[in-house]
Design an enzyme around this catalytic site. Structure first.
Site, PDB file in Angstrom:
ATOM      1  CD  GLU A   1      -3.859  -1.841   7.202  1.00 28.62           C
ATOM      2  OE1 GLU A   1      -3.594  -1.053   8.132  1.00 28.62           O
ATOM      3  OE2 GLU A   1      -4.560  -1.522   6.224  1.00 28.62           O
TER       4      GLU A   1
ATOM      5  CD1 TRP B   1       4.492  13.878  -6.538  1.00 29.06           C
ATOM      6  CD2 TRP B   1       5.125  12.389  -5.000  1.00 29.06           C
ATOM      7  NE1 TRP B   1       4.107  12.641  -6.978  1.00 29.06           N
ATOM      8  CE2 TRP B   1       4.488  11.711  -6.048  1.00 29.06           C
ATOM      9  CE3 TRP B   1       5.600  11.651  -3.912  1.00 29.06           C
ATOM     10  CZ2 TRP B   1       4.319  10.316  -6.048  1.00 29.06           C
ATOM     11  CZ3 TRP B   1       5.444  10.274  -3.908  1.00 29.06           C
ATOM     12  CH2 TRP B   1       4.800   9.623  -4.975  1.00 29.06           C
TER      13      TRP B   1
END
Ligand code: AMP
Length: 548
Positions: A336, A450
């Site tokens: 992208e 995390w």
């Protein structure tokens, strides 16, 4: 008040004409599957691109029409890059390593009218026989008439043409149209490791600006005297824009064809005097191991390498620099983003660091190039502090960043205020350098905190007995998820789980250390050479960690 400068459109045809006119002696070397080499110059590439465009125009190809390629890095693919886009049609590069179902989906979605295919990839097309889109009018086999398939299930269903016969006798000049620079030039689908592949539709303008930007010294930075070998495939994100940048700079190009094994690549480096190359870490890891296997294997002139696509393991970077004098630039990008977004070249703040310090730092993906603006926001949408610790999702905007996917409306990856959400979770340090901590979908969520699977993978890749590693979550009754480490040992090595896990001690917080290690013979990879985490997660879905 408007400026009083000429408003020449930024077109791909102008790049080719520039190279042909000003750099006729630079060479385009193209490796055939049997290892023999085809040699051309930019003027011949320009002439053959014009012939291809004439042939396609005669067949009624209109502006905006999609022409697909299933091809390696070679001169015919390069001619297709320039000929198709320059005439106003859209070059649609297709990754031959995708599954037949994915390729069929992509061809259907793009509504390609012609498919150009390398003779070695004919079996891929044959496998698609029942799935080819109705829009397809012809298949062009990229070779001589003798290379047409003798027997095929496709005969009678679609026209099959030989590239050389098709372009023979066509004029070697094409009066390239003065297109609007925002005209679509090429189309590439994301690898689609989760969900369906999505099309990224580049424009002439985005391609030219990206190509120029890539020539910055702190990015690719090559010039007319460079011999540039894109190992990164031309079917993936326009080979990182190298075919365009090389023509702008007037560089020579070495296109390695289908054989990317270390011995074939090393031969091209040496015999063709390659000064610059780019590719994913897997390629360079294999090359380093091959070099090390025989002390006589050296580079007579160490090339510069750019590595991206997945994180550059420090051990590989250090091996190349210290043992072979090869400097590697670590860069980050996406389909992208055309793809270049960031690169980790030193700047004033770290210019005086010694090699060891910088090699460690080079595991980070770098700082934005001019034209690629970034911001990083946490789960609440607040920008994170630049302390190298806090992390959030990376967003990017700029003239070569996608604003939407082809054929899709309102994808949540595009924010209402004009940014593209990358899905990469990163930290940003005081120097403005990003480090990818994980893909948003791959971080291990342990007790609300995390854990970066990528950090754990990179660290263990430094273990002398480890060839490759992957970290995936396994279910845990108390912490939700805990890391499971999968290790491919180096050949001849049989490490124990204890010695592998001990390697993490002192390098990460104790609670990051994986709960279990499993030794495997190999790990699955996606069509673009990345670890295929989705597949691994599916494979180990039933695996749970023991409760403490
Ligand atoms: P693709 O669009 O298939 O080229 O994949 C883009 C993705 O590859 C990014 O979103 C990152 O997750 C990953 N990627 C690209 N470059 C790097 C890098 N240098 N280090 C780590 N991951 C990378």
């Amino acid at each position: 008040m408007l400026g009083l400068m000429q408003d020449r459109p930024l077109l791909i045809s102008s790049i080719l004409e520039h190279a042909a006119r000003n750099h006729p002696r630079s060479k385009i070397v193209s490796a055939r599957p049997d290892g023999s080499l085809a040699r051309h110059g930019w003027p011949e590439i320009a002439a053959r691109a014009a012939q291809l465009a004439h042939a396609l125009a005669k067949r009624g190809v209109q502006r905006g029409e999609r022409i697909a390629t299933l091809a390696w890095n070679d001169h015919r693919h390069l001619e297709a890059y320039y000929g198709i886009s320059s005439m106003g049609a859209v070059l649609h590069t297709v990754n031959p390593r995708l599954f037949p179902g994915q390729i069929a989906f992509i061809l259907e979605d793009a509504q390609d009218t012609h498919l150009m295919v390398d003779p070695t990839l004919w079996p891929v097309v044959e496998g698609l026989a029942d799935k080819l889109p109705a829009s397809l009018r012809a298949i062009i086999v990229m070779g001589e008439a003798a290379q047409l398939p003798a027997e095929t299930r496709l005969r009678g269903r679609v026209e099959i043409l030989a590239h050389e016969a098709l372009i023979a006798g066509e004029p070697v000049r094409f009066d390239w149209p003065d297109l609007d620079e925002r005209t679509a030039s090429s189309l590439c689908y994301t690898s689609g490791t989760t969900g369906e592949p999505k099309g990224v539709l580049y424009s002439h303008r985005s391609t030219v600006i990206h190509g120029l930007s890539a020539l910055q010294r702190d990015a690719f930075g090559f010039g007319a005297l460079d011999v540039v070998m894109p190992v990164v495939p031309m079917f993936h994100v326009n080979a990182w824009g190298i075919p365009y940048s090389a023509a702008m700079a007037g560089s020579s190009l070495v296109l390695p064809g289908p054989k990317l094994d270390p011995a074939s690549l090393h031969r091209l480096f040496e015999e063709e005097g390659v000064t610059f190359s780019a590719g994913v870490p897997t390629i360079w890891t294999a090359l380093l191991q091959w070099l090390r296997a025989d002390p006589a294997r050296r580079f007579s002139k160490p090339p510069r390498l750019v590595v991206g696509g997945t994180a550059l393991p420090t051990a590989i970077n250090a091996g190349f620099l210290k043992e072979y004098g090869v400097r590697i630039l670590h860069a980050w990008g996406m389909t992208e983003t055309s793809p270049l977004g960031t690169a980790n070249a030193p700047k004033v703040e770290n210019a005086d660091w010694d090699d060891d310090r910088f090699l460690d730092y080079a595991r980070k993906q770098g700082r934005p190039l001019y034209g690629a603006e970034i911001r990083v926001r946490d789960a609440e949408g607040k920008e994170i502090p630049h302390d190298g610790v806090a992390f959030g999702e990376l967003e990017i905007r700029g003239p070569w960043v996608a604003s939407a996917y082809f054929n899709r409306k309102d994808d949540p990856a595009f924010t209402p205020d004009g940014w593209f959400r990358t899905g990469d979770v990163v930290t940003v340090d005081e120097l403005g350098c990003i480090e990818i901590v994980d893909r948003a979908k791959d971080v291990i969520k342990s007790g609300g905190e995390w854990i970066s699977s990528i950090t754990l993978e990179n660290l263990i890749m430094g273990h002398p007995k480890v060839q490759e590693a992957a970290v995936i979550p396994m279910h845990h009754p108390k912490w939700d998820e805990r890391p499971l480490l999968l290790v491919v040992p180096k050949s001849g090595e049989a490490p124990t789980a204890e010695e592998i896990l001990a390697f993490y001690e002192g390098k990460v917080a104790k609670w990051w250390i994986p709960d279990a290690v499993e030794f495997v013979e190999s790990l699955p990879h996606t069509a673009t050479g990345k670890l295929w985490k989705a597949e691994l997660k599916a494979r180990y879905r039933g695996r749970s960690a023991a409760a403490e």
